[in-house]
Scaffold this motif. Structure first.
Motif, PDB file in Angstrom:
ATOM      1  N   THR A 113      54.850 -40.114  23.564  1.00 37.33           N
ATOM      2  CA  THR A 113      53.855 -39.450  24.387  1.00 37.33           C
ATOM      3  C   THR A 113      54.527 -38.314  25.131  1.00 37.33           C
ATOM      4  O   THR A 113      55.679 -38.424  25.534  1.00 37.33           O
ATOM      5  CB  THR A 113      53.179 -40.422  25.378  1.00 37.33           C
ATOM      6  N   ARG A 114      53.826 -37.253  25.273  1.00 34.79           N
ATOM      7  CA  ARG A 114      54.387 -36.082  25.946  1.00 34.79           C
ATOM      8  C   ARG A 114      54.460 -36.276  27.451  1.00 34.79           C
ATOM      9  O   ARG A 114      55.035 -35.470  28.145  1.00 34.79           O
ATOM     10  CB  ARG A 114      53.562 -34.849  25.604  1.00 34.79           C
ATOM     11  N   ASN A 121      45.869 -34.554  30.997  1.00 37.72           N
ATOM     12  CA  ASN A 121      45.141 -35.320  29.990  1.00 37.72           C
ATOM     13  C   ASN A 121      43.641 -35.096  30.109  1.00 37.72           C
ATOM     14  O   ASN A 121      42.933 -35.033  29.119  1.00 37.72           O
ATOM     15  CB  ASN A 121      45.455 -36.810  30.108  1.00 37.72           C
ATOM     16  N   SER A 126      44.629 -35.815  24.912  1.00 35.84           N
ATOM     17  CA  SER A 126      45.931 -36.284  24.482  1.00 35.84           C
ATOM     18  C   SER A 126      45.761 -37.072  23.192  1.00 35.84           C
ATOM     19  O   SER A 126      44.855 -37.894  23.090  1.00 35.84           O
ATOM     20  CB  SER A 126      46.530 -37.178  25.566  1.00 35.84           C
ATOM     21  N   THR A 129      45.938 -40.675  23.932  1.00 34.59           N
ATOM     22  CA  THR A 129      44.692 -41.187  24.496  1.00 34.59           C
ATOM     23  C   THR A 129      43.663 -41.414  23.402  1.00 34.59           C
ATOM     24  O   THR A 129      42.973 -42.439  23.384  1.00 34.59           O
ATOM     25  CB  THR A 129      44.140 -40.211  25.558  1.00 34.59           C
TER      26      THR A 129
END
Length: 143
Positions: A113-114, A121, A126, A129
């Motif tokens: 994940t970034r 987000n 994302s 997500t």
């Protein structure tokens, strides 16, 4: 966690997730990892018969590009003694994630994940997500 889907794009977060899987495999015998890289599907709108060869070449190039990512991760996993299968793909990421999970009976998704904040987000969305909300199996995110 025995059959893992691993979306991989060679970013720093994805590389950390790859290292997590390598380390985890030392504690989990029999792990199988399905490495997925999805490239956007090139599209032409309208009737451009003369450009169909160009579109075909674009798709072939996108598939080859996707394969470079999956091959890299598969090689790293196999060097660590992990059974790994590459799935280069063209299309929409969530659809391909769902497809590979179903076709291979994956029990977990592991992905990088970034690490964007809540506002980022909310505004940008994302991929993590989307995956969390779009699959029915556990998702492990690696920062």
């Amino acid at each position: 966690m025995k059959t893992v889907l691993f979306p991989y794009d060679d970013s720093a977060p994805a590389q950390r997730a790859l290292q997590y899987l390598v380390d985890f495999s030392k504690r989990c015998e029999g792990l199988t990892v399905h490495v997925l890289n999805v490239q956007s599907d090139p599209k032409l709108y309208g009737r451009y018969g003369a450009l169909m060869d160009v579109l075909k070449q674009l798709k072939e190039n996108a598939t080859a590009h996707s394969k470079t990512f999956t091959d890299k991760a598969v090689a790293t996993l196999e060097a660590a003694g992990v059974k790994a299968v590459g799935h280069p793909a063209i299309g929409e990421v969530l659809e391909e994630v769902q497809r590979v999970i179903k076709e291979n009976d994956c029990d977990t998704v592991v992905m990088g994940t970034r690490g964007m904040g809540g506002l980022g987000n909310l505004l940008l969305g994302s991929m993590a997500t989307q995956v969390i909300h779009g699959v029915s199996i556990p998702v492990l995110l690696v920062k």
